[in-house]
Design a protein around this motif. Structure first.
Motif, PDB file in Angstrom:
ATOM      1  N   ASP A 186     -32.634 -18.032 -24.681  1.00  0.00           N
ATOM      2  CA  ASP A 186     -31.413 -18.775 -25.314  1.00  0.00           C
ATOM      3  C   ASP A 186     -32.074 -19.459 -26.530  1.00  0.00           C
ATOM      4  O   ASP A 186     -31.631 -19.207 -27.657  1.00  0.00           O
ATOM      5  CB  ASP A 186     -30.917 -19.783 -24.357  1.00  0.00           C
ATOM      6  CG  ASP A 186     -29.273 -19.931 -24.285  1.00  0.00           C
ATOM      7  OD1 ASP A 186     -28.668 -18.977 -24.795  1.00  0.00           O
ATOM      8  OD2 ASP A 186     -28.754 -21.082 -24.317  1.00  0.00           O
ATOM      9  N   SER A 231     -28.898 -12.586 -19.079  1.00  0.00           N
ATOM     10  CA  SER A 231     -28.904 -13.512 -20.408  1.00  0.00           C
ATOM     11  C   SER A 231     -29.326 -12.910 -21.692  1.00  0.00           C
ATOM     12  O   SER A 231     -29.056 -13.012 -22.712  1.00  0.00           O
ATOM     13  CB  SER A 231     -29.886 -14.746 -19.902  1.00  0.00           C
ATOM     14  OG  SER A 231     -29.650 -15.685 -18.749  1.00  0.00           O
ATOM     15  N   GLU A 238     -20.697 -23.552 -23.181  1.00  0.00           N
ATOM     16  CA  GLU A 238     -22.012 -23.049 -23.412  1.00  0.00           C
ATOM     17  C   GLU A 238     -22.422 -21.977 -22.332  1.00  0.00           C
ATOM     18  O   GLU A 238     -22.241 -22.157 -21.264  1.00  0.00           O
ATOM     19  CB  GLU A 238     -23.305 -24.301 -23.155  1.00  0.00           C
ATOM     20  CG  GLU A 238     -22.987 -25.319 -24.544  1.00  0.00           C
ATOM     21  CD  GLU A 238     -23.399 -24.694 -25.839  1.00  0.00           C
ATOM     22  OE1 GLU A 238     -24.716 -24.286 -25.852  1.00  0.00           O
ATOM     23  OE2 GLU A 238     -22.615 -24.970 -26.827  1.00  0.00           O
ATOM     24  N   SER A 239     -22.625 -20.603 -22.788  1.00  0.00           N
ATOM     25  CA  SER A 239     -22.648 -19.589 -22.189  1.00  0.00           C
ATOM     26  C   SER A 239     -23.633 -19.461 -20.810  1.00  0.00           C
ATOM     27  O   SER A 239     -22.976 -19.203 -19.643  1.00  0.00           O
ATOM     28  CB  SER A 239     -23.308 -18.394 -22.883  1.00  0.00           C
ATOM     29  OG  SER A 239     -24.463 -18.597 -23.374  1.00  0.00           O
ATOM     30  N   PHE A 275     -23.333 -14.192 -26.657  1.00  0.00           N
ATOM     31  CA  PHE A 275     -23.255 -15.427 -25.627  1.00  0.00           C
ATOM     32  C   PHE A 275     -21.861 -15.074 -25.181  1.00  0.00           C
ATOM     33  O   PHE A 275     -21.874 -15.261 -23.732  1.00  0.00           O
ATOM     34  CB  PHE A 275     -23.101 -16.674 -26.501  1.00  0.00           C
ATOM     35  CG  PHE A 275     -24.283 -16.762 -27.317  1.00  0.00           C
ATOM     36  CD1 PHE A 275     -25.531 -17.232 -26.542  1.00  0.00           C
ATOM     37  CD2 PHE A 275     -24.418 -16.769 -28.589  1.00  0.00           C
ATOM     38  CE1 PHE A 275     -26.874 -17.287 -27.467  1.00  0.00           C
ATOM     39  CE2 PHE A 275     -25.478 -16.887 -29.472  1.00  0.00           C
ATOM     40  CZ  PHE A 275     -26.808 -17.135 -28.847  1.00  0.00           C
TER      41      PHE A 275
END
Length: 219
Positions: free
Chosen positions: A103, A156, A66-67, A15
């Motif tokens: 995620d 991501s 939060e990434s 992350f």
């Protein structure tokens, strides 16, 4: 006034890697602060009192947590260079959907492979392959998930590549044999300097995972 940017992070965190790649893509200078997650700093607890997790981006004294939210924030604030999300609203929504899929799915199932044994591990492997086959289907014949250029979904997912060696070693399978399109995509991403410079060495991550397994009594 110059932007003051600080990143609270932990080197093997997938992350955190997302945020580091985004900052590198935008050419943003920042102060990196390594966290000891077994002895969290007062700054981390102050800046992320809800989740008490890394990564945390502190921009001019204000925290963003939060990434994927951090990456979108970076893309919006420094919007004059290297866009990470598409400009078209539908394509943006599509990219957000797949980043959210990564995620919600990839971390948990990857963790299951190196933290469990026997039937539980085998079930984890089956689920792992299903998730990555789904991702291969979305990638199709495109060089990157968004098309011709490296973008939000690639950013991501690519940090997990640094964990592949550990996951396939402890999971006793060959990632390239199981998911060749994903490995070919990952190698393309590694041709990008910001990605290559951010991702830690796979053997270093493998050693880290080995230490974690000992702590969990799996070795």
């Amino acid at each position: 006034m110059a932007d003051e940017v600080v990143l609270l992070d932990f080197w093997p965190s997938m992350f955190g890697m997302r945020v580091r790649i985004a900052l590198a893509e935008k050419g943003i200078e920042y102060e990196y602060k390594e966290e000891d997650l077994r002895n969290k700093s007062p700054l981390l607890l102050e800046m992320n009192p809800i989740h008490k997790k890394i990564p945390v981006l502190i921009h001019n004294g204000k925290p963003v947590c939060e990434s994927l939210i951090i990456v979108q924030y970076i893309d919006e604030v420094w919007n004059d260079r290297s866009p990470l999300l598409p400009t078209d609203p539908y394509q943006r929504a599509h990219a957000r959907f797949w980043a959210d899929y990564v995620d919600k799915k990839v971390y948990e199932v990857s963790r299951k492979i190196w933290t469990t044994k026997g039937e539980e591990k085998e079930a984890g492997k089956k689920e792992f392959f299903e998730i990555f086959k789904t991702l291969e289907g979305e990638l199709g014949d495109k060089p990157y998930f968004g098309g011709e250029t490296f973008g939000f979904v690639d950013l991501s997912l690519i940090p997990f590549y640094s964990w592949f060696h550990a996951i396939e070693t402890f999971g006793e399978f060959n990632m390239e044999a199981e998911c060749p399109k994903i490995v070919a995509w990952a190698k393309r991403c590694l041709q990008i300097e910001t990605v290559a410079k951010t991702l830690p060495d796979q053997k270093k991550v493998y050693e880290f995972v080995g230490q974690m397994r000992k702590r969990f009594g799996l070795e």
